[in-house]
Design a protein around this motif. Structure first.
Motif, PDB file in Angstrom:
ATOM      1  N   ARG A  71      12.021  16.681  -2.654  1.00  0.00           N
ATOM      2  CA  ARG A  71      11.589  17.709  -3.607  1.00  0.00           C
ATOM      3  C   ARG A  71      10.135  17.540  -4.058  1.00  0.00           C
ATOM      4  O   ARG A  71       9.685  18.232  -4.960  1.00  0.00           O
ATOM      5  N   ALA A  72       9.425  16.624  -3.414  1.00  0.00           N
ATOM      6  CA  ALA A  72       8.023  16.409  -3.781  1.00  0.00           C
ATOM      7  C   ALA A  72       7.117  17.388  -3.041  1.00  0.00           C
ATOM      8  O   ALA A  72       7.477  17.918  -1.981  1.00  0.00           O
ATOM      9  N   THR A  73       5.930  17.592  -3.617  1.00  0.00           N
ATOM     10  CA  THR A  73       4.910  18.451  -3.008  1.00  0.00           C
ATOM     11  C   THR A  73       3.895  17.582  -2.294  1.00  0.00           C
ATOM     12  O   THR A  73       3.495  16.532  -2.810  1.00  0.00           O
ATOM     13  N   ALA A  74       3.460  17.997  -1.125  1.00  0.00           N
ATOM     14  CA  ALA A  74       2.472  17.232  -0.370  1.00  0.00           C
ATOM     15  C   ALA A  74       1.235  16.963  -1.221  1.00  0.00           C
ATOM     16  O   ALA A  74       0.790  17.815  -1.987  1.00  0.00           O
ATOM     17  N   ASN A  75       0.706  15.749  -1.101  1.00  0.00           N
ATOM     18  CA  ASN A  75      -0.513  15.338  -1.799  1.00  0.00           C
ATOM     19  C   ASN A  75      -0.310  15.170  -3.305  1.00  0.00           C
ATOM     20  O   ASN A  75      -1.273  15.131  -4.059  1.00  0.00           O
ATOM     21  N   GLN A  76       0.947  15.064  -3.744  1.00  0.00           N
ATOM     22  CA  GLN A  76       1.229  14.902  -5.176  1.00  0.00           C
ATOM     23  C   GLN A  76       2.302  13.840  -5.417  1.00  0.00           C
ATOM     24  O   GLN A  76       3.078  13.934  -6.357  1.00  0.00           O
ATOM     25  N   THR A  77       2.323  12.806  -4.576  1.00  0.00           N
ATOM     26  CA  THR A  77       3.409  11.825  -4.664  1.00  0.00           C
ATOM     27  C   THR A  77       2.911  10.475  -5.170  1.00  0.00           C
ATOM     28  O   THR A  77       2.360  10.392  -6.253  1.00  0.00           O
ATOM     29  N   PHE A  78       3.078   9.394  -4.394  1.00  0.00           N
ATOM     30  CA  PHE A  78       2.784   8.042  -4.886  1.00  0.00           C
ATOM     31  C   PHE A  78       1.279   7.816  -4.991  1.00  0.00           C
ATOM     32  O   PHE A  78       0.609   7.523  -4.011  1.00  0.00           O
ATOM     33  N   GLU A  79       0.750   7.898  -6.197  1.00  0.00           N
ATOM     34  CA  GLU A  79      -0.666   7.642  -6.446  1.00  0.00           C
ATOM     35  C   GLU A  79      -0.898   6.238  -7.005  1.00  0.00           C
ATOM     36  O   GLU A  79      -1.842   5.570  -6.623  1.00  0.00           O
ATOM     37  N   GLY A  80      -0.073   5.807  -7.938  1.00  0.00           N
ATOM     38  CA  GLY A  80      -0.253   4.508  -8.571  1.00  0.00           C
ATOM     39  C   GLY A  80       0.773   3.510  -8.072  1.00  0.00           C
ATOM     40  O   GLY A  80       1.895   3.865  -7.712  1.00  0.00           O
ATOM     41  N   LEU A  81       0.383   2.227  -8.050  1.00  0.00           N
ATOM     42  CA  LEU A  81       1.291   1.168  -7.617  1.00  0.00           C
ATOM     43  C   LEU A  81       0.925  -0.104  -8.378  1.00  0.00           C
ATOM     44  O   LEU A  81      -0.249  -0.468  -8.468  1.00  0.00           O
ATOM     45  N   THR A  82       1.943  -0.779  -8.942  1.00  0.00           N
ATOM     46  CA  THR A  82       1.656  -2.005  -9.693  1.00  0.00           C
ATOM     47  C   THR A  82       2.871  -2.918  -9.661  1.00  0.00           C
ATOM     48  O   THR A  82       4.015  -2.461  -9.521  1.00  0.00           O
ATOM     49  N   LEU A  83       2.606  -4.226  -9.775  1.00  0.00           N
ATOM     50  CA  LEU A  83       3.654  -5.233  -9.815  1.00  0.00           C
ATOM     51  C   LEU A  83       3.740  -5.760 -11.235  1.00  0.00           C
ATOM     52  O   LEU A  83       2.736  -6.213 -11.808  1.00  0.00           O
ATOM     53  N   LEU A  84       4.920  -5.700 -11.831  1.00  0.00           N
ATOM     54  CA  LEU A  84       5.091  -6.155 -13.208  1.00  0.00           C
ATOM     55  C   LEU A  84       5.052  -7.682 -13.287  1.00  0.00           C
ATOM     56  O   LEU A  84       5.300  -8.359 -12.280  1.00  0.00           O
ATOM     57  N   PRO A  85       4.730  -8.230 -14.469  1.00  0.00           N
ATOM     58  CA  PRO A  85       4.664  -9.692 -14.616  1.00  0.00           C
ATOM     59  C   PRO A  85       5.951 -10.360 -14.133  1.00  0.00           C
ATOM     60  O   PRO A  85       7.054  -9.864 -14.356  1.00  0.00           O
ATOM     61  N   LEU A 132      12.312  11.884  -3.715  1.00  0.00           N
ATOM     62  CA  LEU A 132      10.878  11.695  -3.897  1.00  0.00           C
ATOM     63  C   LEU A 132      10.071  12.021  -2.640  1.00  0.00           C
ATOM     64  O   LEU A 132       8.839  12.017  -2.683  1.00  0.00           O
ATOM     65  N   ARG A 133      10.759  12.293  -1.552  1.00  0.00           N
ATOM     66  CA  ARG A 133      10.048  12.597  -0.306  1.00  0.00           C
ATOM     67  C   ARG A 133       9.496  14.025  -0.351  1.00  0.00           C
ATOM     68  O   ARG A 133       9.992  14.886  -1.076  1.00  0.00           O
ATOM     69  N   VAL A 134       8.486  14.242   0.467  1.00  0.00           N
ATOM     70  CA  VAL A 134       7.852  15.564   0.520  1.00  0.00           C
ATOM     71  C   VAL A 134       8.814  16.565   1.151  1.00  0.00           C
ATOM     72  O   VAL A 134       9.503  16.262   2.136  1.00  0.00           O
ATOM     73  N   ALA A 135       8.878  17.769   0.584  1.00  0.00           N
ATOM     74  CA  ALA A 135       9.741  18.832   1.113  1.00  0.00           C
ATOM     75  C   ALA A 135       9.353  19.130   2.572  1.00  0.00           C
ATOM     76  O   ALA A 135       8.187  19.044   2.932  1.00  0.00           O
ATOM     77  N   VAL A 161       0.851  -1.196   0.000  1.00  0.00           N
ATOM     78  CA  VAL A 161       0.000   0.000   0.000  1.00  0.00           C
ATOM     79  C   VAL A 161       0.882   1.240   0.000  1.00  0.00           C
ATOM     80  O   VAL A 161       1.765   1.390   0.854  1.00  0.00           O
ATOM     81  N   SER A 162       0.633   2.121  -0.974  1.00  0.00           N
ATOM     82  CA  SER A 162       1.377   3.382  -1.001  1.00  0.00           C
ATOM     83  C   SER A 162       0.560   4.476  -0.327  1.00  0.00           C
ATOM     84  O   SER A 162      -0.666   4.497  -0.409  1.00  0.00           O
ATOM     85  N   SER A 163       1.266   5.366   0.354  1.00  0.00           N
ATOM     86  CA  SER A 163       0.665   6.558   0.951  1.00  0.00           C
ATOM     87  C   SER A 163       1.390   7.762   0.383  1.00  0.00           C
ATOM     88  O   SER A 163       2.621   7.745   0.248  1.00  0.00           O
ATOM     89  N   GLU A 164       0.642   8.808   0.055  1.00  0.00           N
ATOM     90  CA  GLU A 164       1.294   9.983  -0.522  1.00  0.00           C
ATOM     91  C   GLU A 164       1.648  11.026   0.527  1.00  0.00           C
ATOM     92  O   GLU A 164       2.048  12.133   0.200  1.00  0.00           O
ATOM     93  N   THR A 165       1.562  10.664   1.801  1.00  0.00           N
ATOM     94  CA  THR A 165       1.891  11.619   2.861  1.00  0.00           C
ATOM     95  C   THR A 165       3.388  11.859   2.946  1.00  0.00           C
ATOM     96  O   THR A 165       3.846  12.993   3.039  1.00  0.00           O
ATOM     97  N   GLU A 166       4.190  10.786   2.916  1.00  0.00           N
ATOM     98  CA  GLU A 166       5.645  10.937   3.159  1.00  0.00           C
ATOM     99  C   GLU A 166       6.491  11.109   1.898  1.00  0.00           C
ATOM    100  O   GLU A 166       7.429  11.903   1.958  1.00  0.00           O
ATOM    101  N   PRO A 167       6.321  10.332   0.813  1.00  0.00           N
ATOM    102  CA  PRO A 167       5.442   9.180   0.596  1.00  0.00           C
ATOM    103  C   PRO A 167       6.059   7.902   1.144  1.00  0.00           C
ATOM    104  O   PRO A 167       7.210   7.875   1.566  1.00  0.00           O
ATOM    105  N   SER A 168       5.267   6.804   1.090  1.00  0.00           N
ATOM    106  CA  SER A 168       5.746   5.528   1.601  1.00  0.00           C
ATOM    107  C   SER A 168       5.085   4.387   0.847  1.00  0.00           C
ATOM    108  O   SER A 168       4.062   4.570   0.181  1.00  0.00           O
ATOM    109  N   VAL A 169       5.709   3.210   0.951  1.00  0.00           N
ATOM    110  CA  VAL A 169       5.092   1.954   0.528  1.00  0.00           C
ATOM    111  C   VAL A 169       5.288   0.978   1.677  1.00  0.00           C
ATOM    112  O   VAL A 169       6.417   0.679   2.057  1.00  0.00           O
ATOM    113  N   ARG A 170       4.174   0.498   2.232  1.00  0.00           N
ATOM    114  CA  ARG A 170       4.214  -0.459   3.336  1.00  0.00           C
ATOM    115  C   ARG A 170       3.586  -1.773   2.892  1.00  0.00           C
ATOM    116  O   ARG A 170       2.704  -1.790   2.055  1.00  0.00           O
ATOM    117  N   ARG A 171       4.041  -2.846   3.520  1.00  0.00           N
ATOM    118  CA  ARG A 171       3.447  -4.163   3.304  1.00  0.00           C
ATOM    119  C   ARG A 171       2.597  -4.513   4.530  1.00  0.00           C
ATOM    120  O   ARG A 171       3.056  -4.385   5.675  1.00  0.00           O
TER     121      ARG A 171
END
Length: 342
Positions: free
Chosen positions: A156-170, A149-152, A122-132
């Motif tokens: 250099r990322a802007t709050a609420n504009q970070t990790f939105e999509g997440l996918t595992l490749l084949p 990629l972390r929020v300033a 699960v990605s969160s765009e707060t920090e951003p982060s990916v947790r299992r």
């Protein structure tokens, strides 16, 4: 996410039309098909069945990501820390788990992958982060994130504009997260796709790629196709006009690894991810849909989640989209069933 207002101007429209035209007539749907959004995408139907409903005391809106679970049910992630189990056919809720960070606080949860062992990434765009997480919502692991990629001020990322999509490749070895908007110092509209490689059961940061959106649009979701390409949603909102939502097919092959490139600007010698427009969702038939606010097509809303649920008899991908209603009376929780010839 709570979508900021953006303007997708004339240049975006011209770019989209040009991209679709350039794709050519191969694999076109029969002319006159009343469900056709484009030569490559059909809208089978939509459902508002979960709009403004609750399950077990939990609001079933705010949905930002979808995934197919190992038992064939759907996992639907709300961006306010709720993870629902839905019946894949009826979309009826069958369970809900609350997610939290290490301190027990809610997440701004945006991206979702069901891994091969049943755990949830699960990605969160707060920090951003990916947790299992375990299926029951226990934190099992947290992936490292490159500092830029972390929020300033951490990055250099802007709050609420970070990790939105997440996918595992084949193959299950490569995880990919899409930033929604550009980092400070990168050209507007150039977003970064970050990957991790699995080694001995752990994911470590790997290649990074530049993806250029249409003017004024961001990337709310990505989904790997069975052949390793990506379906990419691009989305924007203009007050008084409504949403722009486009579906692209993207190919990472031959794109430059930008992990070591500090600033992605016009002068950068970078080859971005190649993309081809599959459909502008505004061109889909409305099929009787209604909207509570101005929209170019009443079918449209704040579409944010996407998953591939299988193939039809002709080989087309069956794609399910969902909109995030932000628990807002003017927006709708809506599911869209598409068939996509990629």
């Amino acid at each position: 996410m709570r979508l900021r207002t953006v303007c997708a101007g004339l240049a975006a429209g011209l770019a989209a039309v040009t991209s679709l035209t350039a794709a050519g007539p191969a694999a076109a749907h029969p002319p006159g098909n009343r469900h056709a959004c484009s030569p490559y995408v059909l809208l089978d139907r939509f459902s508002d069945a979960l709009d403004k409903t609750t399950y077990d005391g939990t609001y079933t809106g705010n949905l930002s990501a979808l995934a197919v679970d190992r038992d064939g049910s759907l996992a639907a992630l709300g961006d306010r820390s709720s993870l629902f189990r839905l019946d894949a056919r009826t979309l009826r809720p069958e369970g809900v788990v609350r997610l939290a960070d290490e301190k027990g606080a809610d997440l701004d949860s945006e991206g979702l992958v069901v891994d091969r062992d049943g755990s949830r990434l699960v990605s969160s765009e707060t920090e951003p982060s990916v947790r299992r997480y375990s299926p029951g919502g226990e934190i099992l692991d947290r992936l490292p994130v490159p500092s830029a990629l972390r929020v300033a001020p951490a990055g250099r990322a802007t709050a609420n504009q970070t990790f939105e999509g997440l996918t595992l490749l084949p193959g299950g070895r490569t995880l990919l997260a899409s930033m929604e908007y550009a980092l400070a110092g990168d050209s507007a509209g150039t977003v970064r796709f970050q990957t991790w490689q699995r080694h001995r059961g752990r994911f470590t940061p790997a290649a990074q790629y530049a993806y250029r959106t249409d003017p004024g649009l961001g990337v709310p979701e990505v989904q790997a196709t069975p052949d390793g390409r990506l379906l990419v949603l691009e989305r924007g909102f203009t007050a008084g006009v409504g949403n722009t939502v486009r579906l692209y097919l993207a190919d990472l092959r031959h794109a430059t690894d930008t992990a070591g490139v500090e600033h992605l600007t016009g002068g950068s010698a970078v080859r971005p991810v190649k993309k081809t427009l599959l459909a502008d969702i505004a061109a889909c038939p409305s099929l009787g849909a209604t909207a509570r606010q101005p929209q170019p097509n009443p079918l449209l809303d704040n579409i944010e989640g996407m998953t591939i649920t299988g193939r039809d008899a002709t080989g087309r991908l069956k794609v399910l989209l969902v909109s995030d209603d932000n628990q807002n009376p003017a927006q709708t929780t809506r599911f869209y069933r598409l068939r996509v010839r990629a």
